[in-house]
Design an enzyme around this catalytic site. Structure first.
Site, PDB file in Angstrom:
ATOM      1  N   GLU A 165      42.650  49.405  61.044  1.00  0.00           N
ATOM      2  CA  GLU A 165      43.950  49.836  61.570  1.00  0.00           C
ATOM      3  C   GLU A 165      44.059  49.366  63.007  1.00  0.00           C
ATOM      4  OE1 GLU A 165      45.399  53.879  60.200  1.00  0.00           O
ATOM      5  OE2 GLU A 165      43.250  54.180  60.269  1.00  0.00           O
ATOM      6  N   ARG A 223      59.054  78.419  59.751  1.00  0.00           N
ATOM      7  CA  ARG A 223      59.378  79.573  60.595  1.00  0.00           C
ATOM      8  C   ARG A 223      60.724  79.484  61.315  1.00  0.00           C
ATOM      9  NH1 ARG A 223      53.807  80.284  63.730  1.00  0.00           N
ATOM     10  NH2 ARG A 223      54.152  78.072  63.818  1.00  0.00           N
ATOM     11  N   LYS A 257      49.157  53.952  46.239  1.00  0.00           N
ATOM     12  CA  LYS A 257      49.425  52.563  46.613  1.00  0.00           C
ATOM     13  C   LYS A 257      49.405  51.678  45.367  1.00  0.00           C
ATOM     14  CE  LYS A 257      47.389  53.057  51.206  1.00  0.00           C
ATOM     15  NZ  LYS A 257      48.541  52.991  52.098  1.00  0.00           N
ATOM     16  N   HIS A 266      39.681  58.298  50.858  1.00  0.00           N
ATOM     17  CA  HIS A 266      40.351  57.030  50.546  1.00  0.00           C
ATOM     18  C   HIS A 266      39.364  55.947  50.089  1.00  0.00           C
ATOM     19  CE1 HIS A 266      43.597  59.090  52.314  1.00  0.00           C
ATOM     20  NE2 HIS A 266      43.429  58.716  53.566  1.00  0.00           N
ATOM     21  N   LYS A 302      39.639  52.368  63.718  1.00  0.00           N
ATOM     22  CA  LYS A 302      40.920  52.457  64.433  1.00  0.00           C
ATOM     23  C   LYS A 302      40.893  51.422  65.550  1.00  0.00           C
ATOM     24  CE  LYS A 302      42.540  56.602  62.907  1.00  0.00           C
ATOM     25  NZ  LYS A 302      43.676  56.561  61.987  1.00  0.00           N
TER      26      LYS A 302
HETATM   27  C1  BG6 Z   1      45.155  59.202  56.670  1.00  0.00           C
HETATM   28  C2  BG6 Z   1      44.223  59.341  57.844  1.00  0.00           C
HETATM   29  O1  BG6 Z   1      44.687  59.965  55.580  1.00  0.00           O
HETATM   30  O2  BG6 Z   1      45.227  57.836  56.299  1.00  0.00           O
HETATM   31  C3  BG6 Z   1      44.712  58.494  59.002  1.00  0.00           C
HETATM   32  O3  BG6 Z   1      44.157  60.697  58.245  1.00  0.00           O
HETATM   33  C4  BG6 Z   1      44.909  57.058  58.569  1.00  0.00           C
HETATM   34  O4  BG6 Z   1      43.805  58.557  60.101  1.00  0.00           O
HETATM   35  C5  BG6 Z   1      45.755  56.993  57.307  1.00  0.00           C
HETATM   36  O5  BG6 Z   1      45.562  56.373  59.616  1.00  0.00           O
HETATM   37  C6  BG6 Z   1      45.785  55.582  56.760  1.00  0.00           C
HETATM   38  O6  BG6 Z   1      46.742  55.497  55.758  1.00  0.00           O
HETATM   39  P1  BG6 Z   1      47.471  54.139  55.428  1.00  0.00           P
HETATM   40  O7  BG6 Z   1      48.303  54.457  54.237  1.00  0.00           O
HETATM   41  O8  BG6 Z   1      48.278  53.776  56.644  1.00  0.00           O
HETATM   42  O9  BG6 Z   1      46.389  53.145  55.157  1.00  0.00           O
END
Ligand code: BG6
Length: 519
Positions: A244, A69, A210, A268, A368
Site C-alpha cells: 500500500e 446516537r 474482490k 486477508h 504500508k
Molecule cells: C483493512 C486494513 O482491513 O484492509 C487496512 O485494516 C488496509 O489497514 C485495508 O489498508 C486494505 O484493503 P484494500 O481493499 O484497500 O486492499
C-alpha cells in the site's frame, strides 16, 4: 457452472459465466447497521447497497436501519447519506435509483449502552416490517469498534431480536478484526456461539469480495490445464505481495495497537493463501469450500521461536516520499506513540506441510507507505529439468511465472521465455496477459456488494467460519509472542515510498531467490 468461459473481447462476454449466486434479487429483509455514523457505512456499505440497487439485486421489500446516537431522525439520516453518497458513490447517482434506496432508509436513534436501546430497535424493526413488508427478516451488521461486538450481539439476543421464529431469519455480520490473538478470538467465538447458531454468523473479510479473489476458484477448478501443475512437483515457490502506498494517516489509534501482522495476515493474506493452496472442494457449498480452506490453515505449522527469528521480518517506515507527496514517519502520525515499536511491514516464509505443498515456500510481504499500491500472487514454476541452452548466453533462463493481479488492474499474466528474432539464440522473458477490464468491462464496485448480497441470500461460502479464524490466529501466535518479548531495535528501518526493509530481501536471498520488484 458454465464450462465455456468466453474470453473473446470482440464478443459480449458479460454473461459468459454464471455467477456463483443466482443473480436474482434477494428476498425481503431489513439491514440494521450498528455504527451507522461511521466511516465504513459511508465509504463502503451504502455505496455497495446502491450498486446492488442499480443491478436490480435488492428486493422491493427491503429497508436499511441506521443505528447510532446522533439525534437526526429518518430525514436527517437520509440527508446525511445523500451528502456522503455524493462523495463516495462508485457509480452515477441517478434520482430514480437513489430515490428508491433513500425511501427505504430508516434511523434508530439510540445508544447501545442504554437500557431501552434494543426496545427502540425492536419498534423500528416492527415498523419497517409493516411499511416495507420485510417479513421480519433482519441482517445485523456490526460496524462498530470491535470491542463492542460481543456486547451488542449479547443485547440483541437478550432482547429476543436474534430469534428465528415464525419463519423469519436473523443473521449477524461481524466485521474485522475478529479478536486480537488466538485466545481473544476463541473467547469471542465461544460468546457468539452461546448467543447464536453458527449458521447465523457471517464473519466478513472484505478480500473475499474482490473479483480476482473469487476468480481464483474459477481459475483453478473450472479449467483443466492448471491443476496438474499446481503442486510441489512443478511449483518452486509462491510470493504474495500486498503493498500500500498510504501510511497510517488518521488510523493511528487503532493501528498502533494492532500492527501490520494482526491487521492483514491472519485474515486477508491467509484467505488468499488458502484459496491458492486448497484441494478441490467436493462442491461449491459453503462448508465444502471452507473445509478445504481450513485444512490449509491447519497445515501451516506454527513456527518455533527460533524459526520466527529466521523466517519473519518486521519493519516500520520512516520519513520518505510517495511520488510527489512527502510522507511523515510512522512515529510522527497522530495518535501513534513517538517511540512506537509497532510494525507497519511484515515479510515471512511459510511452509504448508501437506502432500501437495511440502517443500514449496510461500513468501509473503505486506506493508504500508511503500513505493506502489498493488496486491498480487506470483507462482514461480521450476526450471526445465535439462538446460538445453547451458553453453549459450541464455543459460540463466527466466522461470515461468503465473501472476494473479488482485488489484489494481485485475488480471492474470503468464511469463515464459521466447527466442528473440535474430541469427543467434537469445531468449527474452515475455508475458501473456489477461486483463479483466478488456474482457468484461469495469463494474463499479466497493468490494462489499457480493458479500452483502450473499449474507442476505444466506450463502456463507465467502465468510469465515469459527475454526478458520482460530486456525489462522494459531499460526501467527508464535510471531506475536516472540516479537513482543524481543522488541525491534532498528525501527524505523525502511523509508516511506521504498520497497520495504533490506532484511526482507535477505529472507529470500538466503534461499537463492528474490522478490519480484516493487515498481
Ligand atoms: C483493512 C486494513 O482491513 O484492509 C487496512 O485494516 C488496509 O489497514 C485495508 O489498508 C486494505 O484493503 P484494500 O481493499 O484497500 O486492499
Amino acid at each position: 457452472m458454465n464450462e465455456s468461459l468466453q474470453t473473446d473481447p470482440g464478443k459480449s462476454t458479460m454473461n459468459a459465466v454464471e455467477p456463483l449466486s443466482s443473480g436474482k434479487p434477494v428476498g425481503p429483509c431489513a439491514l440494521v447497521i450498528f455504527g451507522a455514523g461511521g466511516d465504513l457505512t459511508k465509504r463502503k456499505l451504502i455505496p455497495a447497497l446502491y450498486n446492488l440497487v442499480r443491478e436490480g439485486l435488492l428486493s422491493d421489500d427491503f429497508a436499511v436501519i441506521g443505528f447510532a446516537r446522533q439525534a437526526i431522525g429518518d430525514d436527517g439520516y437520509r440527508a446525511k447519506l445523500e451528502a456522503d453518497m455524493r462523495e463516495f458513490a462508485t457509480s452515477e447517482l441517478t434520482p430514480a435509483q437513489w430515490g428508491w434506496l433513500k425511501e427505504r432508509v430508516y434511523y434508530c436513534q439510540a445508544d447501545f449502552g442504554e437500557a431501552d436501546a434494543f426496545q427502540k430497535l425492536a419498534a423500528v424493526l416492527a415498523r419497517v416490517e409493516k411499511e416495507r413488508s420485510t417479513r421480519g427478516n433482519a441482517l445485523f451488521y456490526m460496524a462498530t469498534a470491535p470491542e463492542f461486538f460481543g456486547e451488542v450481539i449479547g443485547k440483541l439476543s437478550a432482547a429476543g431480536l436474534t430469534q428465528e421464529t415464525d419463519g423469519r431469519w436473523r443473521r449477524v455480520i461481524v466485521e474485522k478484526p475478529f479478536g486480537r490473538d488466538y485466545e481473544s478470538a476463541r473467547l469471542l467465538n465461544a460468546e457468539l456461539r452461546r448467543l447464536l447458531d453458527e449458521r447465523q454468523i457471517y464473519r466478513i473479510d472484505h478480500y473475499l469480495g474482490k473479483e480476482t479473489v473469487q476468480n481464483l476458484m474459477v481459475f483453478r477448478f473450472a479449467n483443466g490445464i492448471f491443476e496438474p501443475i499446481w503442486n510441489r512437483r512443478y511449483v518452486d515457490h509462491v510470493q504474495i505481495t500486498v503493498a500500500e502506498t498510504v501510511g497510517v494517516e488518521t488510523r493511528g489509534d487503532y493501528y498502533d495497537k494492532s500492527g501490520a501482522l494482526r491487521d492483514m495476515v491472519p485474515n486477508h493474506i491467509f484467505q488468499l493463501i488458502s484459496l491458492v493452496a486448497m484441494e478441490p472442494p467436493i462442491s461449491f457449498e459453503a462448508d465444502a469450500v471452507r473445509d478445504e480452506q481450513t485444512k490449509v490453515l491447519r497445515a501451516m505449522q506454527p513456527m518455533s521461536p527460533e524459526e520466527v527469528l529466521h523466517r519473519t521480518v518486521r519493519g516500520q517506515y520512516g520519513d520518505g516520499q510517495s511520488g510527489a507527496k512527502k510522507v511523515v514517519a510512522y512515529r510522527s502520525t497522530p495518535k501513534v506513540r513517538p517511540d512506537s515499536r509497532t510494525e507497519t511491514y511484515v515479510a515471512m516464509k511459510l511452509n504448508i506441510d501437506n502432500w501437495r505443498w511440502t517443500g514449496v515456500p510461500f513468501y509473503l510481504r505486506v506493508g504500508k507507505a511503500m513505493a506502489k499500491r498493488y496486491t498480487e500472487i506470483a507462482i514461480t514454476f521450476k526450471r526445465p529439468p535439462f538446460t538445453l541452452f547451458r553453453d549459450t548466453p541464455v543459460d540463466k533462463l527466466t522461470p515461468n511465472q503465473l501472476i494473479i493481479k488482485v488489484q489494481p488492474n485485475e488480471g492474470i499474466s503468464l511469463v515464459f521465455g521466447a527466442k528473440m528474432p535474430g541469427a543467434t539464440v537469445r531468449l527474452g522473458g515475455v508475458q501473456m496477459d489477461f486483463k479483466y477490464a478488456d474482457h468484461f468491462g469495469t463494474t463499479p464496485s466497493t468490494g462489499y456488494e457480493r458479500l452483502l448480497y450473499d449474507a442476505m441470500a444466506g450463502d456463507a461460502t465467502l465468510f469465515q467460519r469459527a475454526d478458520m479464524v482460530e486456525a489462522a490466529w494459531k499460526v501467527v501466535a508464535p510471531m506475536l509472542d516472540v516479537w513482543q518479548s524481543l522488541p525491534p531495535r532498528s525501527f524505523p528501518n525502511y523509508a516511506a515510498g521504498s520497497a520495504g526493509p533490506k532484511e526482507a530481501d535477505e529472507l529470500l536471498s538466503k534461499d537463492n531467490r528474490s522478490w519480484r520488484p516493487v515498481d
